[in-house]
Design a protein around this motif. Structure first.
Motif, PDB file in Angstrom:
ATOM      1  N   MET A   1     -19.830  18.995  33.748  1.00 43.33           N
ATOM      2  CA  MET A   1     -18.750  18.813  33.505  1.00 43.33           C
ATOM      3  C   MET A   1     -17.707  19.794  32.876  1.00 43.33           C
ATOM      4  SD  MET A   1     -16.144  15.999  34.332  1.00 43.33           S
ATOM      5  CE  MET A   1     -16.952  15.402  35.113  1.00 43.33           C
ATOM      6  N   LYS A   2     -16.176  20.790  32.679  1.00 48.20           N
ATOM      7  CA  LYS A   2     -15.918  21.377  31.454  1.00 48.20           C
ATOM      8  C   LYS A   2     -14.497  20.986  31.487  1.00 48.20           C
ATOM      9  CE  LYS A   2     -15.333  25.805  34.644  1.00 48.20           C
ATOM     10  NZ  LYS A   2     -15.137  26.917  33.625  1.00 48.20           N
ATOM     11  N   VAL A   3     -14.046  21.308  30.775  1.00 50.52           N
ATOM     12  CA  VAL A   3     -12.680  20.850  30.978  1.00 50.52           C
ATOM     13  C   VAL A   3     -11.850  22.259  30.610  1.00 50.52           C
ATOM     14  CG1 VAL A   3     -10.507  20.708  28.231  1.00 50.52           C
ATOM     15  CG2 VAL A   3     -13.127  18.996  29.334  1.00 50.52           C
ATOM     16  N   MET A   4     -10.298  21.828  31.499  1.00 51.93           N
ATOM     17  CA  MET A   4      -9.573  23.325  31.288  1.00 51.93           C
ATOM     18  C   MET A   4      -8.371  23.110  30.689  1.00 51.93           C
ATOM     19  SD  MET A   4     -10.581  24.969  35.203  1.00 51.93           S
ATOM     20  CE  MET A   4      -9.587  26.749  35.330  1.00 51.93           C
ATOM     21  N   VAL A  11       2.348  26.161  33.302  1.00 51.13           N
ATOM     22  CA  VAL A  11       2.651  24.766  34.456  1.00 51.13           C
ATOM     23  C   VAL A  11       4.532  24.962  34.494  1.00 51.13           C
ATOM     24  CG1 VAL A  11       0.271  23.673  34.180  1.00 51.13           C
ATOM     25  CG2 VAL A  11       2.746  23.088  32.822  1.00 51.13           C
ATOM     26  N   GLY A  12       4.955  26.414  33.331  1.00 53.82           N
ATOM     27  CA  GLY A  12       6.263  26.145  33.897  1.00 53.82           C
ATOM     28  C   GLY A  12       6.974  26.203  35.017  1.00 53.82           C
ATOM     29  N   LYS A  13       6.588  26.557  35.605  1.00 54.54           N
ATOM     30  CA  LYS A  13       7.373  27.360  37.083  1.00 54.54           C
ATOM     31  C   LYS A  13       6.206  27.184  37.755  1.00 54.54           C
ATOM     32  CE  LYS A  13       9.853  31.725  35.480  1.00 54.54           C
ATOM     33  NZ  LYS A  13       9.440  32.698  34.074  1.00 54.54           N
ATOM     34  N   PRO A  14       7.127  26.268  38.828  1.00 50.92           N
ATOM     35  CA  PRO A  14       6.563  26.371  40.509  1.00 50.92           C
ATOM     36  C   PRO A  14       4.978  27.451  40.419  1.00 50.92           C
ATOM     37  CG  PRO A  14       9.113  26.023  40.716  1.00 50.92           C
ATOM     38  CD  PRO A  14       8.689  27.130  39.670  1.00 50.92           C
ATOM     39  N   GLU A  15       5.291  28.651  40.543  1.00 49.11           N
ATOM     40  CA  GLU A  15       4.373  29.707  41.425  1.00 49.11           C
ATOM     41  C   GLU A  15       3.334  29.167  39.774  1.00 49.11           C
ATOM     42  OE1 GLU A  15       7.394  30.562  40.127  1.00 49.11           O
ATOM     43  OE2 GLU A  15       8.203  32.254  39.214  1.00 49.11           O
ATOM     44  N   ARG A  16       2.864  29.631  38.543  1.00 48.16           N
ATOM     45  CA  ARG A  16       2.108  29.255  38.545  1.00 48.16           C
ATOM     46  C   ARG A  16       1.653  27.961  38.705  1.00 48.16           C
ATOM     47  NH1 ARG A  16       4.017  32.514  32.856  1.00 48.16           N
ATOM     48  NH2 ARG A  16       4.930  34.040  33.259  1.00 48.16           N
ATOM     49  N   MET A  17       2.307  26.744  38.486  1.00 47.99           N
ATOM     50  CA  MET A  17       1.566  25.362  38.698  1.00 47.99           C
ATOM     51  C   MET A  17       0.722  26.033  40.301  1.00 47.99           C
ATOM     52  SD  MET A  17       2.608  21.654  38.969  1.00 47.99           S
ATOM     53  CE  MET A  17       2.878  20.997  37.188  1.00 47.99           C
ATOM     54  N   HIS A  18       0.742  26.506  40.954  1.00 47.72           N
ATOM     55  CA  HIS A  18       0.409  26.981  42.109  1.00 47.72           C
ATOM     56  C   HIS A  18      -0.851  27.816  42.045  1.00 47.72           C
ATOM     57  CE1 HIS A  18       4.105  27.543  45.111  1.00 47.72           C
ATOM     58  NE2 HIS A  18       3.656  26.060  44.579  1.00 47.72           N
ATOM     59  N   HIS A  19      -1.318  28.780  40.797  1.00 45.57           N
ATOM     60  CA  HIS A  19      -1.346  29.141  40.869  1.00 45.57           C
ATOM     61  C   HIS A  19      -2.710  28.715  39.926  1.00 45.57           C
ATOM     62  CE1 HIS A  19      -3.637  33.088  38.835  1.00 45.57           C
ATOM     63  NE2 HIS A  19      -3.169  33.243  37.253  1.00 45.57           N
ATOM     64  N   ILE A  20      -2.241  28.211  38.467  1.00 39.71           N
ATOM     65  CA  ILE A  20      -3.354  27.028  38.317  1.00 39.71           C
ATOM     66  C   ILE A  20      -4.394  26.164  38.977  1.00 39.71           C
ATOM     67  CG2 ILE A  20      -2.570  27.631  36.061  1.00 39.71           C
ATOM     68  CD1 ILE A  20      -2.227  24.426  35.930  1.00 39.71           C
ATOM     69  N   ALA A  21      -3.764  25.399  40.166  1.00 36.19           N
ATOM     70  CA  ALA A  21      -4.045  25.357  41.435  1.00 36.19           C
ATOM     71  C   ALA A  21      -5.372  26.316  41.885  1.00 36.19           C
ATOM     72  CB  ALA A  21      -3.275  24.841  41.831  1.00 36.19           C
ATOM     73  N   GLY A  22      -5.104  27.044  42.131  1.00 40.08           N
ATOM     74  CA  GLY A  22      -5.806  28.756  42.896  1.00 40.08           C
ATOM     75  C   GLY A  22      -6.939  28.156  41.757  1.00 40.08           C
ATOM     76  N   LEU A  23      -6.901  28.522  40.731  1.00 37.95           N
ATOM     77  CA  LEU A  23      -7.907  28.837  38.768  1.00 37.95           C
ATOM     78  C   LEU A  23      -8.719  27.252  39.091  1.00 37.95           C
ATOM     79  CD1 LEU A  23      -5.761  30.556  36.166  1.00 37.95           C
ATOM     80  CD2 LEU A  23      -7.556  31.496  38.368  1.00 37.95           C
ATOM     81  N   VAL A  24      -8.541  26.429  39.713  1.00 35.79           N
ATOM     82  CA  VAL A  24      -9.522  25.049  39.470  1.00 35.79           C
ATOM     83  C   VAL A  24     -10.034  24.774  40.246  1.00 35.79           C
ATOM     84  CG1 VAL A  24      -8.874  22.619  39.523  1.00 35.79           C
ATOM     85  CG2 VAL A  24      -7.557  23.892  37.642  1.00 35.79           C
ATOM     86  N   SER A  25      -9.263  25.103  41.562  1.00 37.32           N
ATOM     87  CA  SER A  25     -10.030  24.547  43.272  1.00 37.32           C
ATOM     88  C   SER A  25     -11.269  25.885  42.979  1.00 37.32           C
ATOM     89  CB  SER A  25      -9.240  24.710  43.655  1.00 37.32           C
ATOM     90  OG  SER A  25      -8.913  26.195  44.104  1.00 37.32           O
ATOM     91  N   LYS A  26     -10.656  26.857  42.339  1.00 42.54           N
ATOM     92  CA  LYS A  26     -12.274  28.068  42.227  1.00 42.54           C
ATOM     93  C   LYS A  26     -13.712  27.757  42.167  1.00 42.54           C
ATOM     94  CE  LYS A  26      -9.477  31.919  42.377  1.00 42.54           C
ATOM     95  NZ  LYS A  26      -9.091  32.273  41.841  1.00 42.54           N
ATOM     96  N   THR A  28     -16.846  26.403  40.409  1.00 45.65           N
ATOM     97  CA  THR A  28     -18.034  24.886  40.665  1.00 45.65           C
ATOM     98  C   THR A  28     -18.680  23.832  40.807  1.00 45.65           C
ATOM     99  OG1 THR A  28     -19.569  27.091  39.151  1.00 45.65           O
ATOM    100  CG2 THR A  28     -18.739  27.639  41.556  1.00 45.65           C
ATOM    101  N   GLU A  29     -17.984  23.680  39.249  1.00 47.42           N
ATOM    102  CA  GLU A  29     -18.380  22.379  38.070  1.00 47.42           C
ATOM    103  C   GLU A  29     -17.045  21.399  38.273  1.00 47.42           C
ATOM    104  OE1 GLU A  29     -19.464  22.772  34.142  1.00 47.42           O
ATOM    105  OE2 GLU A  29     -18.905  24.781  34.035  1.00 47.42           O
ATOM    106  N   PRO A  30     -17.569  20.122  38.796  1.00 45.85           N
ATOM    107  CA  PRO A  30     -16.312  19.579  38.594  1.00 45.85           C
ATOM    108  C   PRO A  30     -15.309  19.485  36.657  1.00 45.85           C
ATOM    109  CG  PRO A  30     -18.625  18.301  38.832  1.00 45.85           C
ATOM    110  CD  PRO A  30     -18.755  19.391  38.156  1.00 45.85           C
ATOM    111  N   VAL A  31     -14.381  19.656  37.468  1.00 47.67           N
ATOM    112  CA  VAL A  31     -13.486  20.319  36.103  1.00 47.67           C
ATOM    113  C   VAL A  31     -12.399  18.674  35.744  1.00 47.67           C
ATOM    114  CG1 VAL A  31     -13.201  21.962  36.184  1.00 47.67           C
ATOM    115  CG2 VAL A  31     -11.705  20.869  37.639  1.00 47.67           C
ATOM    116  N   ILE A  32     -12.521  18.400  34.433  1.00 46.96           N
ATOM    117  CA  ILE A  32     -10.680  17.912  34.149  1.00 46.96           C
ATOM    118  C   ILE A  32      -9.728  18.732  33.549  1.00 46.96           C
ATOM    119  CG2 ILE A  32     -10.047  15.516  32.466  1.00 46.96           C
ATOM    120  CD1 ILE A  32     -12.753  14.809  32.092  1.00 46.96           C
TER     121      ILE A  32
END
Ligand code: ASP
Ligand code: MG
Length: 440
Positions: A1-4, A11-26, A28-32
């Motif tokens: 498991m890793k921490v991000m 996270v300060g702009k809606p499009e940034r939050m969309h972007h980090i959700a994309g990063l997180v969902s890519k 391969t191991e579980p993340v906190i």
């Protein structure tokens, strides 16, 4: 498991939050995922707290309404589905109602911490709502249920480990866990925090507690740079450095990382990576036990330093003199950053002026006291820099025209610190960039 961990601008702009959700969902191991408050929120909450503390409730009410409007427009751009939009609006309703209630009750220190906690509570809940909209399976782990500090404000890593483990066990098999940075509970069970910029510290404590494979700190720059990019034009990221080097740099002015966030990772040997949200493919900086290479890696500046010189002929051949001086600083819980001595004088620096008057009054009996305010510490950090050939020559050769007030060399093999008047900060950083790194 890793921490991000993602900072406020990530996270300060809606499009940034969309972007980090994309990063997180890519992943391969579980993340906190550890989140800061949206950029600007904690500053706004500090102001609201101050306005309430001084009884200016009308202004505080306006500030709360302004922040509330900001969040409503954020949510409108963040989400599309009516169901998740309604959920997010209910979250805003709950947290802003809390702030409006605070307006009506009498102010206390504990309450101000409750106000500050709203930023991270909001960012994480909104992020989870977005993950829900996108169908990304996740669980929210409330930091207030596992992140605790003791009576000396020190994190209780042992109990953090147990409680966090239990929380994760309640939501087994998730690929994405989300939690708040910065906030915690103190020894009285009240809501508290790990001080400004403390989300990095949260991330490192969490990474240590779960023995993460890596603790990734995602910000808006591609790693720790060799010099301050806000002051010097051409800077380059440092590929790898040791925990010791990173600690020196973070403490002595590199704003990218909270200084306290190094020790948990170091103690539990968790690699730390500094990465850029807007440029995820960039290498960034890797912080591990091994420095990677010998020589100077970076310079940093720490502002608002006060130098104090204590001159006394009684110091000549005396022992116990330094202890008595240090006791004064200990009494006022004021850390000393740099220290240099001669046979009849000692110079030291502090960056916390809260008890300066009291400290100076108690130092007076020891001898003549001189105080220089508005100084800056320039730290040259690297691996075994004292063994690096020509280093000292290069260093001083490049700053011959600058009045250096103090030099600290040899305290650690990773650092040389110089104290100069604040008015020389830009000039010295630029000259060192050229002299030490050949960059202009
Ligand atoms: N939101 C907090 C602050 O602005 C903590 C953090 O971002 O690290 O200080
Ligand atoms: Mg930060």
């Amino acid at each position: 498991m890793k921490v991000m961990k993602f900072g406020g601008t990530s996270v300060g702009k809606p499009e940034r939050m969309h972007h980090i959700a994309g990063l997180v969902s890519k992943e391969t191991e579980p993340v906190i995922v550890v989140l800061s408050a949206l950029s600007g929120t904690t500053n706004a909450l500090v102001e609201i707290g101050e306005q309430i503390a001084r009884g200016d409730r009308a202004t505080a009410k306006q500030s709360i309404e302004k922040l509330e409007a900001h969040y409503h427009s954020f949510v409108n751009d963040l989400l599309k589905e009516p169901a998740t939009l309604a959920k997010a609006r209910a979250i805003l309703g709950e947290h802003f109602e809390f702030l409006h209630i605070i307006l009506k009750i009498s102010f206390s220190e504990a309450l101000s911490k409750d106000i500050l906690a709203q930023g991270e509570l909001l960012s994480t809940k909104l992020f989870c709502t977005y993950l829900e909209e996108k169908g990304i399976e996740h669980a929210l782990l409330p930091a207030l249920e596992f992140m605790t500090i003791d009576a000396n404000d020190e994190p209780q890593i042992g109990s953090i480990k147990i409680k966090l483990g239990q929380l994760i066990a309640h939501h087994p098999g998730k690929r994405v866990y989300v939690t708040q940075g910065y906030i915690c509970r103190n020894s009285r069970g009240e809501v508290d925090n790990l001080k400004r910029g403390g989300s990095d510290y949260s991330a490192s404590l969490i990474a240590a507690a779960i023995q993460a494979t890596v603790c990734e700190i995602w910000t808006d720059i591609d790693g720790m740079h060799n010099n301050d990019p806000r002051v010097v034009k051409k800077t380059v990221p440092v590929e790898q450095m040791s925990f010791e080097e990173a600690a020196e740099l973070a403490y002595f002015g590199a704003k990218i990382l909270h200084p306290a966030s190094i020790w948990p990772a170091q103690q539990y040997n968790i690699p730390v990576k500094l990465l850029n949200t807007m440029q995820p493919e960039a290498k960034g900086t890797l912080i591990v036990q091994e420095a990677g290479s010998v020589g100077v890696k970076a310079v940093a500046a720490k502002d608002n330093i006060i130098a104090i010189r204590i001159k006394s002929s009684r110091m000549l051949l005396a022992y116990g003199f330094l202890r008595k001086i240090f006791e004064v600083f200990e009494k006022y819980r004021t850390p000393i950053d740099m220290i240099t001595t001669s046979e009849v004088a000692v110079s030291l620096t502090i960056d916390n002026s809260v008890y300066l008057k009291e400290i100076l009054r108690e130092l007076e009996p020891f001898g003549t006291i001189e105080v220089d305010e508005s100084q800056v510490i320039i730290s040259v950090v690297g691996n075994e820099i004292s063994r690096t050939e020509d280093m000292v020559k290069k260093l001083f050769g490049s700053i011959m025209n600058i009045p250096v007030r103090m030099v600290s060399y040899g305290g650690s093999p990773h650092n040389i610190s110089l104290l100069v008047p604040a008015s020389y900060k830009t000039q010295i950083l630029q000259q060192l960039n050229k002299g030490m790194f050949g960059l202009e």
